[in-house]
Design a protein around this motif. Structure first.
Motif, short mmCIF file in Angstrom:
data_model
loop_
_atom_site.label_atom_id
_atom_site.label_comp_id
_atom_site.label_asym_id
_atom_site.label_seq_id
_atom_site.Cartn_x
_atom_site.Cartn_y
_atom_site.Cartn_z
N PRO A 19 0.82 -1.22 0.00
CA PRO A 19 0.00 0.00 0.00
C PRO A 19 0.85 1.27 0.00
CG PRO A 19 -0.86 -1.57 1.58
CD PRO A 19 0.42 -2.15 1.05
N ALA A 20 1.91 1.25 0.79
CA ALA A 20 2.78 2.42 0.89
C ALA A 20 3.33 2.80 -0.49
CB ALA A 20 3.93 2.15 1.85
N VAL A 27 0.45 9.31 -5.68
CA VAL A 27 0.55 10.73 -5.32
C VAL A 27 1.50 11.45 -6.27
CG1 VAL A 27 1.59 12.28 -3.60
CG2 VAL A 27 -0.10 10.58 -2.90
N LEU A 28 2.65 10.83 -6.53
CA LEU A 28 3.64 11.48 -7.39
C LEU A 28 3.10 11.65 -8.81
CD1 LEU A 28 7.05 9.88 -6.35
CD2 LEU A 28 6.15 12.13 -5.79
N GLU A 39 5.60 17.24 1.31
CA GLU A 39 4.41 17.38 0.47
C GLU A 39 3.78 16.02 0.18
OE1 GLU A 39 5.14 21.33 -2.27
OE2 GLU A 39 6.40 19.59 -2.64
N VAL A 40 4.62 15.03 -0.04
CA VAL A 40 4.11 13.68 -0.27
C VAL A 40 3.40 13.19 0.98
CG1 VAL A 40 4.74 11.29 -0.76
CG2 VAL A 40 5.90 13.13 -1.96
N GLU A 41 4.01 13.44 2.13
CA GLU A 41 3.43 13.02 3.40
C GLU A 41 2.03 13.63 3.58
OE1 GLU A 41 5.87 14.14 6.73
OE2 GLU A 41 5.55 12.20 7.68
N GLU A 49 -4.05 7.86 4.13
CA GLU A 49 -2.92 6.94 4.29
C GLU A 49 -1.86 7.63 5.15
OE1 GLU A 49 -1.36 3.16 2.68
OE2 GLU A 49 -3.05 4.25 1.86
N ARG A 50 -1.58 7.08 6.30
CA ARG A 50 -0.49 7.71 7.06
C ARG A 50 0.68 6.74 7.23
NH1 ARG A 50 -4.99 8.32 9.71
NH2 ARG A 50 -5.65 6.60 11.06
#
Lengths: 138, 138
Positions: A19-20, A27-28, A39-41, A49-50
């Motif tokens: 998943p990560a 996202v990218l 920013e990705v975080e 998703e954390r």
DNA sequence: TGTCCATTTGCAACATTGTTGCATAAAAAG
DNA sequence: CTTTTTATGCAACAATGTTGCAAATGGACA
């Protein structure tokens, strides 16, 4: 690109589709520009998703390692990550907005460049960063 | 440039000529290439001058502020400082050796560059970094 | 579908690079 | 030599990134 397609992409390359990794690449790709770790975080948090800071660092490293993303050093001494044009493999110029700090890949921009290095120097790669103002900041 | 000349330079500009500033500028001028904070610290130590980390950071900032040096962001997310060509004021390309990490200003190199930015983008400055191997590393 | 094993994740601790606040020391002017 | 302004050193903090290790998990195979 859909999450499913991204999973497919990992599978084809015999890479673990966690998943990560799927979310981070998603996202990218969706960003369309180079993002900092932070920013990705944030983008991942928005999607619910954390990830642990360390995991994200390692995931980004993994994507770069596998040529699914590439890394460029920003002006603020932080790495930026982008999934744009990483399939092409050729280095492309970047644009950085002096006002908002946004960095964008200029994949389609082909600078005509003639350089002559001093005696004894061997050319390998040129990195061109153009600075100015983006449309949102003019 | 002699230390005395450097002091003279400060005096002319009505700037305080402290040992920290004179020695630091001396190091940068003698190096002939861009140095990291750490490299400057080491060079100063070799000269028997030991500055506090913070003082060196502030001294380097001061030199940049007064256009006696300029700052460029390295590939390893650290600032590099150079006193070369800072009198000219015009941005010049840099060369970075992929093997030893040395960064050198290519003051005399004039790249012919033609770029066309996408609609809405405003050009301000271009930063060109050429990567390859330096004479010592070939 | 369940089991197993290599890989990935999260946590804690650490490293590097740079910054801020403040009391003390030093430069330059008179 | 005194005064005033500015720079320095120290301690503490902040941001970004890395390492070691135990626990969780992906994916292959029965």
């Amino acid at each position: 690109m859909l999450q499913m397609d991204i999973m497919q992409l990992f599978k084809e390359r015999r890479l673990r589709a966690t998943p990560a990794r799927v979310s981070t690449l998603d996202v990218l790709l969706a960003a369309g520009r180079a993002l900092s770790h932070h920013e990705v975080e944030d983008a991942l948090a928005d999607k619910g998703e954390r990830l642990d800071r360390v995991t994200l660092y390692r995931t980004l490293d993994f994507l770069v390692e596998e040529s699914l993303a590439h890394r460029l050093s920003g002006e603020d001494r932080t790495w930026r990550f982008s999934a744009q044009g990483s399939h092409t493999g050729h280095a492309h110029p970047h644009f950085r907005c002096e006002r908002c700090g946004m960095t964008r890949c200029l994949s389609d921009l082909k600078p005509a460049m003639v350089v002559g290095l001093p005696e004894g120097y061997v050319f390998q790669q040129a990195e061109l960063t153009i600075r100015g103002l983006c449309p949102g900041c003019t």
